[in-house]
Motif scaffolding. Sequence first.
Motif, PDB file in Angstrom:
ATOM      1  N   TYR A 175      -6.019 -15.282   8.552  1.00  0.00           N
ATOM      2  CA  TYR A 175      -6.454 -14.344   7.878  1.00  0.00           C
ATOM      3  C   TYR A 175      -5.268 -13.506   7.905  1.00  0.00           C
ATOM      4  N   LYS A 176      -5.193 -12.181   7.024  1.00  0.00           N
ATOM      5  CA  LYS A 176      -4.273 -11.201   6.993  1.00  0.00           C
ATOM      6  C   LYS A 176      -4.908  -9.902   7.052  1.00  0.00           C
ATOM      7  N   SER A 182      -0.490  -0.030   6.590  1.00  0.00           N
ATOM      8  CA  SER A 182       0.429  -1.002   7.046  1.00  0.00           C
ATOM      9  C   SER A 182       0.590  -2.148   6.041  1.00  0.00           C
ATOM     10  N   ALA A 183       1.698  -3.185   6.488  1.00  0.00           N
ATOM     11  CA  ALA A 183       1.845  -4.629   5.894  1.00  0.00           C
ATOM     12  C   ALA A 183       0.812  -5.298   6.170  1.00  0.00           C
ATOM     13  N   LEU A 185       2.570   2.621   7.785  1.00  0.00           N
ATOM     14  CA  LEU A 185       3.744   3.267   7.530  1.00  0.00           C
ATOM     15  C   LEU A 185       3.425   4.340   6.336  1.00  0.00           C
ATOM     16  N   THR A 186       3.700   5.313   6.425  1.00  0.00           N
ATOM     17  CA  THR A 186       3.792   6.409   5.180  1.00  0.00           C
ATOM     18  C   THR A 186       4.802   5.961   4.051  1.00  0.00           C
ATOM     19  N   ARG A 187       4.441   5.498   3.244  1.00  0.00           N
ATOM     20  CA  ARG A 187       5.102   5.211   1.994  1.00  0.00           C
ATOM     21  C   ARG A 187       5.622   6.234   1.123  1.00  0.00           C
ATOM     22  N   SER A 188       5.073   7.582   1.372  1.00  0.00           N
ATOM     23  CA  SER A 188       5.317   8.616   0.399  1.00  0.00           C
ATOM     24  C   SER A 188       6.202   9.805   1.220  1.00  0.00           C
ATOM     25  N   LYS A 202       2.125  -2.205  -4.177  1.00  0.00           N
ATOM     26  CA  LYS A 202       1.686  -3.331  -4.100  1.00  0.00           C
ATOM     27  C   LYS A 202       1.741  -3.669  -2.632  1.00  0.00           C
ATOM     28  N   VAL A 203       0.318  -3.643  -1.986  1.00  0.00           N
ATOM     29  CA  VAL A 203       0.198  -3.816  -0.435  1.00  0.00           C
ATOM     30  C   VAL A 203       0.531  -5.395  -0.002  1.00  0.00           C
ATOM     31  N   ALA A 204       0.265  -6.449  -0.827  1.00  0.00           N
ATOM     32  CA  ALA A 204       0.350  -7.848  -0.311  1.00  0.00           C
ATOM     33  C   ALA A 204       1.902  -8.017   0.023  1.00  0.00           C
TER      34      ALA A 204
END
Length: 263
Positions: free
Chosen positions: A67-68, A103-104, A121-124, A155-157
Amino acid sequence: MLINACSNDEVKYDTAVVKDFQIQLNGEPWSLNTGISTKPIFIYKNDGEFFANYSSHYRFALDNGAYKFIATDIPEQMVPSPVNLNDLIIPQAVNADQPVKISAAMPYVSPFKDTLTMNILTRSGILRLKAMDKTADPAYTYIKTIVKVKRNGYKVADETFVQQDMEVSRTKKTTTGGINYTDDFILFQTDEAANKVSIRIQFLKDNMEVVSTKEISGSFPILANGVTQINLNLNDPDTPVIQNYVATVNGEAYTAKKINQKQ
């Protein structure tokens, strides 16, 4: 009625319990408050197909397999509908009012014996404009700020950004001719210099007629979970390009000349 008991060796289960996981927010331990029903954990099959959404309050069992996992403290905003992980793209909010925190995608394989850590993680970051004017300009009653960005999605993936120009804007009424104007814009982190954001400001009357337009010279970095603040004068006369400002990036101050040298 005759009931035959089965030994543990005879009963085979095709599931395993996920019980050893940790959630962090920007590297610090994070957990849901007791009683909150938010489900911060999203689980996808190894090919990206959406599988389930769980609370972090409890252990849960999954069919054996690969799974992821992803985690977010704002699940309704980050994953509004169950889609394939490979199609999950978080857009830049057109009003620049939504942080991106996720998250990743972490691989996890049964029997789930190792500790799984999901670091949200904050991406902004925040772009803050603050007017330092002492003299009002009665010619306008609205301020429209337009920010040009180079990234319009995440893109989260694979933890990559969608590189495409986009403009976000907000119009704010002023009853003071620009004095004490301040506004925050939440934008994707820029990382490389080529992704820095640029700004122009329109000054409008009550009927939305544009009185004048000014650009702020240079372009500006946005740091993840950080603040880029620009202190400027809106009402200096005969200045179609605002060059007299101070930009503070996470506490480090730059004049217009210095920040333009960093382009």
